[in-house]
Design a protein around this motif. Sequence first.
Motif: not given
Lengths: 80, 248, 215
Positions: C49, C54-56, C60-68, C71-72
């Motif tokens: 971090s 951590p939201q900003l 980690t955005f790439g990681n979150q978006i990819f997994w999101l 999941a979707l």
Amino acid sequence: MENVATYAELGKYLGAGLACIGMAGAAMGVGNVAGNYLSGALRNPSAAASQTAMLFIGMAFAEALGIFSFLVALLLLFAA
Amino acid sequence: MATEDSTGLVFHPMDQFIVRPLFGDGPVHWYTPTNVTLWLALAVLAVWLLFVVGTSGRALIPSRIQSMAELTYGMVHKMIEDVSGKEGLRYFPYIFTLFCFILFANMLGLLPKSFTTTSHIAVTGVLALLVFLGVTILGFVRNGAHFLGLFWVHSAPLALRPVLAVIEVISYFVRPVSHSIRLAGNLLAGHAVIKVFAAFAAITVIAPVSILAIIGMFAFEIMVAVIQAYVFTILTCVYLKDALHPAH
Amino acid sequence: MFSLLQQTAPAAVDQTIIVVPADPAAGVVVAETETVVAAGHAAADAAGSAVGMPQLDFSTFGNQIFWLVVALAAIYLILSRVALPRIGRILGDRQGLMTADLAAAEDFKRKAREAEAAYDRALAEARAEAGKIVAANKAEIDAELKVAIAKADAEIAARAAESERRIAEIRESAATDARNVAREVAAELVSTFGGRPDTAAVDAAVDSRIKGAVQ
């Protein structure tokens, strides 16, 4: 130089605290929406059920602005 | 973490939102399995359990789990029908996916020690952008240039219409911002407040009050989790209605 | 005393250390707290971090978006391929069954109403029949009664006539007997007194006398 940094720190906390005042506005807005819905529902209970969706939409819009002020406070505290 | 310090309180309200790799301590690449991955997977699992395993009996008189699944289905179905009209039902699977994902991510985030995926702007931003882009493209595909009539308020006096058009355009583009920040902000705020109360529990005198406050806050957060999923979905329906029937 | 921050801790430590000489008593405590916070935060920093929120943390955005997105997509496939058609079918089946059941119930209700109407009709018919039978019986009894009364009347009249006739006969015979007896007595009396009874004169005298007594 150190004083500048300290004042900046001070300003951040003050700003965060002031930003929280914005939540009061959101609180009033949400309360207004809910209160008016309730008074309308008591006048015409048969129409109340069909308008709950509008209640939530109105609450969401009112609340979003409070969330913005909260976000500003968080940004000042943690990200500025 | 640092609670052995007796002279002062230690607040880490934001630590629960840190994205960490699941295995090891390496850097977070786009493909790294992280706690985000874990809790997203659990949300998928929960959806699968409720809607596939729960309804596997296909019972005419439903079991409890099956009737929960049916009630959710019925609620979203009715919401789309009421808000967007019959045509909106074509997009039912997409909206239902959004609703289920947000609902389960919110609820799983309330488990102690869990990670709330929907408290991250990145996640909610993608959700809101999907809705925004989907609805905008749909509006143009279905209505062509007539979709721009959404911004031209015919009921207003002619002199006011350009001003209103500017305001409408701005509010249209603010939609995804408020749509995503509403969801993330609500969850972020609730979880951070719970953590702050939890830190107060370190002081023996205040601890009972603090614990009661956490219980109250937690109950409130359960409500918020459901309501925010509902609100996100119903706003999606409202935007969808605008795309299907842009006339003001 | 309360530090709401983690990421400003390293900077704050520097400042407090500088501030310490100005206010030794307070500064020491502050420095202590901040150091602890800094130490605590060091672990978080090591975990990846970089910023306080951590939201900003854009890394980690790439990681979150990819997994999101993964999941979707998974949820969408689960729902649209399996769950939604199944639930839709269950609800449709139930609706169909309910409609059928309701129709059947309506049918039964109609039948019940018909049966009730038939029963009512039968009841009314039976009642009318009973009334008719009662009336017929009454008429029959009346007729019989009338016949019987007439018969009795006739008999009584016959008997009365008979009796009258007998009485008249008796009276007649009694009158004749009385005349005969009176003639014989008169003739005897006449002969006894030494006269020669003139039969015709005796009879006339007796008859004229008797006429007033008997008749």
